[in-house]
Design an enzyme around this catalytic site. Structure first.
Site, mmCIF file in Angstrom:
data_model
loop_
_atom_site.group_PDB
_atom_site.id
_atom_site.type_symbol
_atom_site.label_atom_id
_atom_site.label_comp_id
_atom_site.label_asym_id
_atom_site.label_seq_id
_atom_site.Cartn_x
_atom_site.Cartn_y
_atom_site.Cartn_z
ATOM 1 N N TRP A 347 0.948 -1.189 -0.083
ATOM 2 C CA TRP A 347 -0.051 -0.072 -0.056
ATOM 3 C C TRP A 347 1.022 1.142 -0.016
ATOM 4 C CZ3 TRP A 347 -0.242 4.041 3.159
ATOM 5 C CH2 TRP A 347 -1.412 4.788 3.134
ATOM 6 N N HIS A 348 2.220 1.146 0.648
ATOM 7 C CA HIS A 348 2.759 2.369 0.928
ATOM 8 C C HIS A 348 3.766 2.790 -0.536
ATOM 9 C CE1 HIS A 348 2.395 1.528 5.265
ATOM 10 N NE2 HIS A 348 2.667 2.663 5.257
ATOM 11 N N GLY A 349 3.680 1.837 -1.456
ATOM 12 C CA GLY A 349 4.359 2.103 -2.606
ATOM 13 C C GLY A 349 4.748 1.182 -3.473
#
Length: 511
Positions: A347-349
């Site tokens: 989700w963060h990248g």
């Protein structure tokens, strides 16, 4: 528009005054007062969000309309299967938009590298819209909650748009649930002086964490990470520790500013950080770090997958073997834990380092889960429960608690190295550089005018948050003496004036 920018310092007072003195007081006799108040929030939020690039507004508008219509579609669908189809369609479309903008180029490059072909013609080179992961997850929670009958679908598109685009938490959270935030836009809000003052205090503390702590840590961290190969092990370790404070000051600072700003408008947002670096194990750390994301994955992924109490298959249950049932339950809990940590990392990248970061924390969490120790610390460290049921905080932790906090902090530091690295090769070089004989040398230090104030300000952060660790935020409880309160306010302002770091954007804007 950045919270720590001159533009926002002008924007916020104007919006505040118009909100309360035009759309509240002046229109108090108007039967459409709430509608106009919400409409003003929408306009202000779209100005705030469009400040970076007006084209981003198209995507959030699409997400808003689709999610709003999905609620009505779920309500009107005649069968349960139809309701579920509407919900799934909204999830697929919104995740599809997120996937194209955030992950398509990543997978295209990986595909091209795997098959040894040129990747340029495959790439879209799309600009990642600020905060798209945050408002997409917020939109998904609405349709899921409506489907679960935890929330009645709204037919007020203005209130719904205000819920999804509310500017304080639009670009970096907290990721609000519709069950908490949407009803607040559906009822009249009145100005409360005490709440507004509390909001200003929380904003002040958030700005201190961002401007004084995070941005000054960034100066050293960015310098070291830009030239890893020429740094000693001790320097790399120091940079990792400073990044640990940078990302906390940056992200929790943003959350404090967002929550405090929302209070100015009579809106209550959920808490997103609860002194995570005072945690006694990794399980407690994740109950205190980025709470809105952690609980989102818990409620919408972990529990639907079976959580830690899955349904036992009939083939196993009929055997009547309790040991086998326990093994199955543990296996499902471990599987689900890895799923949510890997998803949280991704989700963060779009980078394998984020996936590895999620896997690293899953590996730390699973032993606690298997030993049934993942819920052992539900209280706040160094607190005592009195006979009357109230709690009292101790000035210092016990030796055991201090050791636990230090170990958990060290594990978090190593995790942040994985998080901060630009790629797997960089990560490998960084870790190899730390575990070098130069680890025991004196680290490179910038000039005294930099590192002495930085250490002092980090200590101020730790002491203030330790003394107020049971409070909603660190300036929630201040002395009753007006002179003392004024000294604290001006002291923080002076620290921000004299020790302002380089003007850094918020780290989580990229997610």
């Amino acid at each position: 528009m950045l919270f720590n920018s001159f533009e926002f310092a002008i924007f916020l007072p104007i919006v505040f005054l118009l909100y309360w003195f035009v759309f509240d007081y002046a229109l108090s006799k108007c039967k459409h007062q709430l509608l106009l108040q919400n409409l003003f929030i929408v306009v202000a939020s779209y100005i705030f969000y469009g400040w970076w690039d007006w084209r981003f507004l198209i995507l959030i508008a699409i997400t808003t309309v689709l999610s709003f219509l999905s609620g009505i579609g779920i309500e009107k669908a005649p069968t349960q299967r139809g309701k579920k189809a509407v919900m799934i369609a909204n999830i697929v479309v919104n995740l599809g938009i997120l996937g194209v903008y955030k992950y398509y180029d990543f997978f295209a490059r990986e595909f091209a590298e795997l098959f040894g072909i040129e990747s340029d013609f495959l790439l879209l080179h799309l600009i990642l819209p600020v905060g798209i992961s945050f408002y997409t997850f917020q939109a998904l929670s609405y349709s899921i909650d409506v489907y679960r009958k935890q929330l009645e679908p709204t037919h007020d598109i203005v209130a719904f748009t205000a819920f999804l685009s509310f500017f304080p938490q639009l670009v970096a959270g907290p990721i609000e649930r519709a069950t908490n935030l949407l009803p607040q836009f559906q009822r009249k809000r009145t100005f409360d002086y005490a709440t507004a003052v509390d909001g200003m205090r929380q904003i002040l503390w958030g700005l201190f964490k961002k401007i004084v702590v995070a941005d000054n840590c960034a100066t050293y961290v960015d310098t070291v990470f830009a030239d890893i190969s020429n740094q000693s092990g001790s320097t790399l370790l120091l940079a990792a520790i400073l990044f640990t404070f940078q990302i906390y000051g940056d992200f929790s600072g943003y959350s404090d500013i967002a929550i405090g700003t929302a209070k100015l408008f009579g809106i209550k947002l959920m808490r997103n950080f609860n002194v995570p670096y005072f945690s006694r194990d990794i399980a407690e750390f994740w109950r205190r770090w980025h709470i809105s994301l952690t609980t989102w994955f818990r409620d919408y992924v972990y529990i639907p997958l079976g959580g830690s109490r899955p349904n036992i298959p009939e083939t196993i249950r009929l055997k009547g073997d309790k040991a086998l049932e326990a093994k199955y339950t543990k296996w499902i809990a471990v599987r689900n834990t890895f799923i949510i940590f890997l998803l949280s990392g991704f989700w963060h990248g779009a980078n394998w380092t984020f996936v590895l970061w999620g896997a690293y924390h899953a590996l730390l969490f699973v032993p606690l889960l298997l030993l049934n120790k993942n819920r052992r610390y539900r209280d706040t460290v160094a607190t005592v429960t009195l006979p009357d049921g109230t709690t009292k905080t101790k000035l210092l932790p016990s030796f055991k608690e201090a050791g636990q906090m230090l170990l958990t902090f060290a594990l978090a530091v190593f995790g942040w190295i994985i998080f901060r690295a630009q790629g797997l090769k960089t990560l490998s070089a960084y870790i190899a550089g730390i575990f070098d004989s130069s680890l025991f040398s004196i680290p490179w230090l910038m000039n005294r005018q930099y590192y002495i104030p930085l250490v002092i300000n980090i200590l101020i952060l730790l002491v203030v948050e330790w003394l107020n660790r049971t409070q909603e935020h660190s300036l929630k409880r201040l002395p009753n003496n007006a002179v003392m309160r004024t000294l604290i306010y001006y002291g923080l302002f002076l620290l921000m004036f004299f020790f302002t770091g380089k003007n850094e954007t918020f780290i989580y804007f990229q997610f």
